[in-house]
Design a protein around this motif. Sequence first.
Motif, PDB file in Angstrom:
ATOM      1  N   GLY A  10       0.750  -0.897  -0.203  1.00 36.06           N
ATOM      2  CA  GLY A  10      -0.087   0.186   0.031  1.00 36.06           C
ATOM      3  C   GLY A  10       1.092   1.115   0.325  1.00 36.06           C
ATOM      4  N   PRO A  11       0.600   2.410  -0.457  1.00 32.46           N
ATOM      5  CA  PRO A  11       0.754   3.640   0.323  1.00 32.46           C
ATOM      6  C   PRO A  11       1.361   4.205   1.135  1.00 32.46           C
ATOM      7  CG  PRO A  11      -1.551   4.014   0.188  1.00 32.46           C
ATOM      8  CD  PRO A  11      -1.368   2.311  -0.431  1.00 32.46           C
ATOM      9  N   ASP A  12       2.354   4.423   1.257  1.00 30.41           N
ATOM     10  CA  ASP A  12       3.102   5.408   2.553  1.00 30.41           C
ATOM     11  C   ASP A  12       2.769   6.267   3.319  1.00 30.41           C
ATOM     12  OD1 ASP A  12       4.348   3.041   2.833  1.00 30.41           O
ATOM     13  OD2 ASP A  12       6.443   3.701   1.500  1.00 30.41           O
ATOM     14  N   ASN A  13       2.609   6.992   5.077  1.00 23.89           N
ATOM     15  CA  ASN A  13       1.889   7.379   5.075  1.00 23.89           C
ATOM     16  C   ASN A  13       3.253   8.787   4.966  1.00 23.89           C
ATOM     17  OD1 ASN A  13      -0.542   6.203   5.844  1.00 23.89           O
ATOM     18  ND2 ASN A  13       0.587   6.293   7.787  1.00 23.89           N
ATOM     19  N   MET A  14       3.098  10.449   4.316  1.00 25.37           N
ATOM     20  CA  MET A  14       3.351  10.989   3.561  1.00 25.37           C
ATOM     21  C   MET A  14       3.904  12.083   4.534  1.00 25.37           C
ATOM     22  SD  MET A  14       3.774  10.031  -0.279  1.00 25.37           S
ATOM     23  CE  MET A  14       5.411  11.453  -0.315  1.00 25.37           C
ATOM     24  N   GLN A  55      -8.057  -2.783  -0.412  1.00 29.42           N
ATOM     25  CA  GLN A  55      -7.973  -1.456  -0.446  1.00 29.42           C
ATOM     26  C   GLN A  55      -6.933  -0.955   0.480  1.00 29.42           C
ATOM     27  OE1 GLN A  55     -12.179  -1.689   2.830  1.00 29.42           O
ATOM     28  NE2 GLN A  55     -11.818   0.125   2.089  1.00 29.42           N
ATOM     29  N   SER A  56      -6.107   0.005   1.131  1.00 26.06           N
ATOM     30  CA  SER A  56      -5.586   0.192   1.481  1.00 26.06           C
ATOM     31  C   SER A  56      -5.302   1.436   1.918  1.00 26.06           C
ATOM     32  CB  SER A  56      -4.209   0.031   0.767  1.00 26.06           C
ATOM     33  OG  SER A  56      -3.041   0.339   1.526  1.00 26.06           O
ATOM     34  N   PHE A  57      -4.985   2.394   3.032  1.00 32.05           N
ATOM     35  CA  PHE A  57      -5.484   3.839   3.028  1.00 32.05           C
ATOM     36  C   PHE A  57      -3.480   4.023   3.626  1.00 32.05           C
ATOM     37  CE2 PHE A  57      -9.308   1.140   4.914  1.00 32.05           C
ATOM     38  CZ  PHE A  57     -10.289   2.479   3.840  1.00 32.05           C
ATOM     39  N   ALA A  58      -3.425   5.827   3.236  1.00 28.64           N
ATOM     40  CA  ALA A  58      -2.691   6.320   3.691  1.00 28.64           C
ATOM     41  C   ALA A  58      -2.112   7.229   4.109  1.00 28.64           C
ATOM     42  CB  ALA A  58      -1.525   6.927   2.828  1.00 28.64           C
ATOM     43  N   ARG A  59      -2.342   8.251   4.808  1.00 29.32           N
ATOM     44  CA  ARG A  59      -2.105   9.630   5.768  1.00 29.32           C
ATOM     45  C   ARG A  59      -1.533  10.196   5.224  1.00 29.32           C
ATOM     46  NH1 ARG A  59      -6.719  12.976   7.639  1.00 29.32           N
ATOM     47  NH2 ARG A  59      -5.194  15.082   8.634  1.00 29.32           N
TER      48      ARG A  59
END
Length: 239
Positions: free
Chosen positions: A154-158, A231-235
């Motif tokens: 998944g995407p990384d928090n940034m 699904q995947s989440f990132a902040r």
Amino acid sequence: MRGDTSRMSKAKVAPPPPGCTLDINDPQVQEAAIRIQASYRGHRSRKELREKGPPKVLQELKDVVLLEGSAAKLECRVSAFPDPFIVWSKDGKELKDGPKYRYVFEDPDFVALVVRDGVLADLGKYTVTIKNPFGQTSDSACIKVEVPAKITKGPDNMKVKKGSTVVLKAEISGEPAPDVGWLKDGEDIDEDDRVFYDIGDTNTTLTIKNAQPSDAGKYEVFLENNLGVDQSFARVDIL
């Protein structure tokens, strides 16, 4: 010597036990003999016909679907005598009989290939080549692999400064190719020249140019095909 011969000629021979004689003039005996002879001639003719020709495919291979993690079986019916030499190949490369690929001979007429532990890389064209001393023939079919939609990374928090470019990336898989969507705070993202996403075969990226405080939030990447969803989440925080 003469006397001995005379005594031998007069010796009595014991009759055969009851039920051990056949009357060759008996119609039933003659009919049975005719059936046996006809059967032998038919067997000999079939054998000779099999010996004289190259292998033939009597029932063609059919395309099959292989689910990820399961097994699939390609099979066809052939005619070949003496016993043929069988080679299976995938996209032109010979496959060795072993843990992954199993050569199967269910009876003299059916040959099969079992493909185990299905993965997306098993998708392709498979060919069976059948050889005997009189020639060879071949037949082909495809294995279609089905893999549930999955986000493998998944995407990384940034955390980025205002005005910089944000790129969220996710690695994906699935066959059929999954539908991909990006959301912000639970809402579909309306793409424009500043905020847009791309979808490749194995990844998808969301790009945010000239990031503004309003771009901060919870981003979601969503995948779906006929076998599943993921699904995947990132902040994203804007400093």
